[in-house]
Motif scaffolding. Structure first.
Motif, PDB file in Angstrom:
ATOM      1  N   ILE A 233       8.147   3.432  15.294  1.00 23.02           N
ATOM      2  CA  ILE A 233       8.168   4.060  16.620  1.00 23.02           C
ATOM      3  C   ILE A 233       6.797   4.551  17.085  1.00 23.02           C
ATOM      4  O   ILE A 233       6.611   4.825  18.265  1.00 23.02           O
ATOM      5  N   LEU A 234       5.832   4.655  16.171  1.00 19.09           N
ATOM      6  CA  LEU A 234       4.519   5.169  16.539  1.00 19.09           C
ATOM      7  C   LEU A 234       3.673   4.082  17.213  1.00 19.09           C
ATOM      8  O   LEU A 234       3.796   2.905  16.879  1.00 19.09           O
ATOM      9  N   PRO A 235       2.794   4.457  18.138  1.00 18.86           N
ATOM     10  CA  PRO A 235       1.917   3.481  18.800  1.00 18.86           C
ATOM     11  C   PRO A 235       1.010   2.776  17.790  1.00 18.86           C
ATOM     12  O   PRO A 235       0.566   3.370  16.806  1.00 18.86           O
ATOM     13  N   GLU A 236       0.715   1.529  18.062  1.00 21.54           N
ATOM     14  CA  GLU A 236      -0.059   0.713  17.128  1.00 21.54           C
ATOM     15  C   GLU A 236      -1.448   1.287  16.874  1.00 21.54           C
ATOM     16  O   GLU A 236      -1.926   1.304  15.732  1.00 21.54           O
ATOM     17  N   ARG A 237      -2.124   1.761  17.910  1.00 27.20           N
ATOM     18  CA  ARG A 237      -3.476   2.299  17.735  1.00 27.20           C
ATOM     19  C   ARG A 237      -3.460   3.566  16.882  1.00 27.20           C
ATOM     20  O   ARG A 237      -4.363   3.805  16.083  1.00 27.20           O
ATOM     21  N   PHE A 238      -2.418   4.381  17.056  1.00 20.73           N
ATOM     22  CA  PHE A 238      -2.293   5.592  16.240  1.00 20.73           C
ATOM     23  C   PHE A 238      -2.061   5.218  14.784  1.00 20.73           C
ATOM     24  O   PHE A 238      -2.650   5.811  13.872  1.00 20.73           O
ATOM     25  N   LEU A 239      -1.207   4.207  14.559  1.00 18.27           N
ATOM     26  CA  LEU A 239      -0.940   3.746  13.198  1.00 18.27           C
ATOM     27  C   LEU A 239      -2.210   3.239  12.529  1.00 18.27           C
ATOM     28  O   LEU A 239      -2.423   3.444  11.332  1.00 18.27           O
ATOM     29  N   SER A 240      -3.041   2.583  13.302  1.00 13.87           N
ATOM     30  CA  SER A 240      -4.300   2.070  12.766  1.00 13.87           C
ATOM     31  C   SER A 240      -5.177   3.209  12.246  1.00 13.87           C
ATOM     32  O   SER A 240      -5.776   3.096  11.160  1.00 13.87           O
ATOM     33  N   ILE A 241      -5.227   4.304  12.976  1.00 12.08           N
ATOM     34  CA  ILE A 241      -6.013   5.469  12.550  1.00 12.08           C
ATOM     35  C   ILE A 241      -5.405   6.095  11.296  1.00 12.08           C
ATOM     36  O   ILE A 241      -6.112   6.454  10.348  1.00 12.08           O
ATOM     37  N   VAL A 242      -4.070   6.212  11.276  1.00 10.57           N
ATOM     38  CA  VAL A 242      -3.378   6.783  10.117  1.00 10.57           C
ATOM     39  C   VAL A 242      -3.661   5.963   8.869  1.00 10.57           C
ATOM     40  O   VAL A 242      -3.945   6.504   7.793  1.00 10.57           O
ATOM     41  N   LYS A 243      -3.612   4.638   8.992  1.00 10.03           N
ATOM     42  CA  LYS A 243      -3.855   3.767   7.841  1.00 10.03           C
ATOM     43  C   LYS A 243      -5.291   3.918   7.326  1.00 10.03           C
ATOM     44  O   LYS A 243      -5.533   3.852   6.117  1.00 10.03           O
ATOM     45  N   GLN A 244      -6.225   4.112   8.243  1.00 12.57           N
ATOM     46  CA  GLN A 244      -7.593   4.351   7.819  1.00 12.57           C
ATOM     47  C   GLN A 244      -7.713   5.655   7.036  1.00 12.57           C
ATOM     48  O   GLN A 244      -8.446   5.732   6.041  1.00 12.57           O
ATOM     49  N   LYS A 245      -6.975   6.674   7.466  1.00 13.87           N
ATOM     50  CA  LYS A 245      -6.997   7.967   6.778  1.00 13.87           C
ATOM     51  C   LYS A 245      -6.346   7.869   5.395  1.00 13.87           C
ATOM     52  O   LYS A 245      -6.806   8.482   4.432  1.00 13.87           O
ATOM     53  N   ILE A 246      -5.261   7.098   5.318  1.00 10.38           N
ATOM     54  CA  ILE A 246      -4.574   6.922   4.029  1.00 10.38           C
ATOM     55  C   ILE A 246      -5.494   6.183   3.049  1.00 10.38           C
ATOM     56  O   ILE A 246      -5.536   6.492   1.866  1.00 10.38           O
ATOM     57  N   ASN A 247      -6.213   5.193   3.576  1.00  7.77           N
ATOM     58  CA  ASN A 247      -7.272   4.507   2.810  1.00  7.77           C
ATOM     59  C   ASN A 247      -6.769   3.927   1.479  1.00  7.77           C
ATOM     60  O   ASN A 247      -7.176   4.343   0.393  1.00  7.77           O
ATOM     61  N   VAL A 248      -5.885   2.952   1.583  1.00 11.25           N
ATOM     62  CA  VAL A 248      -5.391   2.254   0.389  1.00 11.25           C
ATOM     63  C   VAL A 248      -6.519   1.405  -0.187  1.00 11.25           C
ATOM     64  O   VAL A 248      -7.140   0.610   0.523  1.00 11.25           O
ATOM     65  N   LYS A 249      -6.779   1.570  -1.489  1.00  9.02           N
ATOM     66  CA  LYS A 249      -7.865   0.827  -2.137  1.00  9.02           C
ATOM     67  C   LYS A 249      -7.421   0.319  -3.512  1.00  9.02           C
ATOM     68  O   LYS A 249      -6.630   0.974  -4.182  1.00  9.02           O
ATOM     69  N   PHE A 250      -7.994  -0.810  -3.908  1.00 10.78           N
ATOM     70  CA  PHE A 250      -7.817  -1.357  -5.256  1.00 10.78           C
ATOM     71  C   PHE A 250      -8.815  -2.494  -5.408  1.00 10.78           C
ATOM     72  O   PHE A 250      -9.400  -2.968  -4.423  1.00 10.78           O
ATOM     73  N   ASP A 251      -9.014  -2.941  -6.634  1.00 10.15           N
ATOM     74  CA  ASP A 251      -9.939  -4.049  -6.885  1.00 10.15           C
ATOM     75  C   ASP A 251      -9.322  -5.350  -6.382  1.00 10.15           C
ATOM     76  O   ASP A 251      -8.168  -5.657  -6.693  1.00 10.15           O
ATOM     77  N   ALA A 252     -10.097  -6.116  -5.601  1.00 11.91           N
ATOM     78  CA  ALA A 252      -9.581  -7.378  -5.060  1.00 11.91           C
ATOM     79  C   ALA A 252     -10.712  -8.391  -4.934  1.00 11.91           C
ATOM     80  O   ALA A 252     -11.884  -8.026  -4.781  1.00 11.91           O
ATOM     81  N   VAL A 253     -10.335  -9.665  -4.966  1.00 11.97           N
ATOM     82  CA  VAL A 253     -11.284 -10.751  -4.766  1.00 11.97           C
ATOM     83  C   VAL A 253     -11.302 -11.124  -3.290  1.00 11.97           C
ATOM     84  O   VAL A 253     -10.261 -11.405  -2.700  1.00 11.97           O
ATOM     85  N   ILE A 254     -12.473 -11.092  -2.681  1.00 10.46           N
ATOM     86  CA  ILE A 254     -12.600 -11.440  -1.269  1.00 10.46           C
ATOM     87  C   ILE A 254     -13.321 -12.776  -1.172  1.00 10.46           C
ATOM     88  O   ILE A 254     -14.499 -12.893  -1.513  1.00 10.46           O
ATOM     89  N   GLY A 255     -12.609 -13.785  -0.702  1.00 10.43           N
ATOM     90  CA  GLY A 255     -13.183 -15.128  -0.634  1.00 10.43           C
ATOM     91  C   GLY A 255     -13.860 -15.419   0.685  1.00 10.43           C
ATOM     92  O   GLY A 255     -14.752 -16.264   0.755  1.00 10.43           O
ATOM     93  N   TYR A 256     -13.437 -14.682   1.737  1.00 11.16           N
ATOM     94  CA  TYR A 256     -14.026 -14.935   3.053  1.00 11.16           C
ATOM     95  C   TYR A 256     -15.375 -14.243   3.163  1.00 11.16           C
ATOM     96  O   TYR A 256     -15.494 -13.060   2.870  1.00 11.16           O
ATOM     97  N   LYS A 257     -16.370 -14.962   3.602  1.00 13.28           N
ATOM     98  CA  LYS A 257     -17.709 -14.403   3.794  1.00 13.28           C
ATOM     99  C   LYS A 257     -18.191 -14.703   5.200  1.00 13.28           C
ATOM    100  O   LYS A 257     -18.081 -15.843   5.673  1.00 13.28           O
ATOM    101  N   VAL A 258     -18.699 -13.677   5.886  1.00 10.49           N
ATOM    102  CA  VAL A 258     -19.247 -13.876   7.231  1.00 10.49           C
ATOM    103  C   VAL A 258     -20.599 -14.577   7.116  1.00 10.49           C
ATOM    104  O   VAL A 258     -21.485 -14.129   6.403  1.00 10.49           O
ATOM    105  N   LYS A 259     -20.752 -15.694   7.825  1.00  8.46           N
ATOM    106  CA  LYS A 259     -22.003 -16.457   7.754  1.00  8.46           C
ATOM    107  C   LYS A 259     -22.950 -15.997   8.867  1.00  8.46           C
ATOM    108  O   LYS A 259     -22.530 -15.777   9.974  1.00  8.46           O
TER     109      LYS A 259
END
Length: 298
Positions: free
Chosen positions: A272-298
């Motif tokens: 029910i929460l607005p998408e932009r608000f959810l985006s801020i909440v997710k940034q605050k929650i800051n889920v982290k773990f070790d991961a392999v990132i294959g995409y690289k910006v050229k």
């Protein structure tokens, strides 16, 4: 006229059921006995599967233990026997349908009819989509969801004939909310939650109300599958605590088991929460773990 009457009655029923749910919060839930039940647990050679086996062993259940790791499954079985339970280990690769079917046939012949099925086996690869190999994607779905179909399909008919049994789906909070760099895992766990809900409704439609279903949806657990997980909101869970809540949920026949329980209202708010608000909440929650990132910006 009947349609209008039904519409009028719905809000009344809603209020009554809310009151009933509120009252039940203060009434201790009765626990069922699982003594003598044949309990099959997949992925029982370590982690949540192993600890769950120990808890059923303490309750005098008969254990059928599946895992791809021979040493792990035999160690679990030996410890269950020390707790006074009968335990039968089988080396099974849950990514292979025919191996599941052939092992299930052996279980029926050598042990008996399974009445409690705990679909716990799972795999996870922490990487973005580009870095995730095709075989890893296939393996994730084969173990995390397709195996649930094959195990349930083979043990459900006897449960239906007896109108007695319990099917437990070990899913994840990641089956309700997406997490970056867990795309494959989240997708498989969304499917597992859907499997649980669909099976639950199907059993009701068939009148098999004696067969219960439960779905476990925990936050990150300290099992070593995901390396260095952390969030700013919910602490990483101890496996023993998760299994304690899982067993409580099974014995009191809870359909959805969120761990911690606070996950349930948080997930409802997401709808029910607005998408932009959810985006801020997710940034605050800051889920982290070790991961392999294959995409690289050229």
């Amino acid at each position: 006229m009947k349609y209008l009457l039904d519409i009028f009655l719905l809000p009344i029923l809603l209020i009554l059921f809310y009151l009933e749910s509120f009252v039940k919060l203060f009434i201790p839930k009765r626990r069922k006995s699982v003594a003598g039940e044949i309990v099959l647990i997949t992925g029982a050679g370590h982690g949540i599967g192993r600890l769950t086996a120990y808890e059923f062993a303490k309750l005098n259940s008969k254990l059928v233990l599946w895992d791809i790791n021979k040493n792990g499954i035999e160690e679990t079985a030996a410890n269950c026997r020390k707790l006074g339970a009968l335990a039968y280990p089988y080396v099974v690769d849950c990514s292979k349908r025919e191996e599941i079917y052939s092992s299930a046939k052996k279980v029926k012949e050598e042990v008996g009819d399974v009445s409690i099925l705990v679909n716990n086996a799972g795999v996870v690869y922490t990487a973005d989509l580009v870095a995730t190999q095709d075989p890893q994607i296939e393996k994730t779905f084969e173990v995390n969801i397709l195996a649930h179909f094959w195990t349930t399909k083979t043990f459900l008919p006897v449960m239906m004939a007896n109108n007695h049994g319990h099917i437990v789906t070990v899913a994840s909070a990641a089956g309700h909310i997406a997490v970056p760099f867990l795309l494959t895992y989240c997708s498989s766990k969304f499917a597992a939650v859907g499997f649980h809900k669909g099976l639950t409704e199907e059993l009701v439609a068939l009148g098999k109300t004696g067969i219960k279903t439960s779905c476990l949806c925990p936050n990150f657990i300290k099992t070593g599958f995901i390396k260095n997980p952390s969030t700013n909101l919910i602490s990483t869970l101890e496996p023993e605590y998760v299994v304690e809540k899982l067993m409580e949920g099974i014995l009191t026949e809870q359909k959805m088991i969120f761990i911690p329980a606070s996950l349930s209202p948080l997930l409802k708010l997401e709808r029910i929460l607005p998408e932009r608000f959810l985006s801020i909440v997710k940034q605050k929650i800051n889920v982290k773990f070790d991961a392999v990132i294959g995409y690289k910006v050229k």
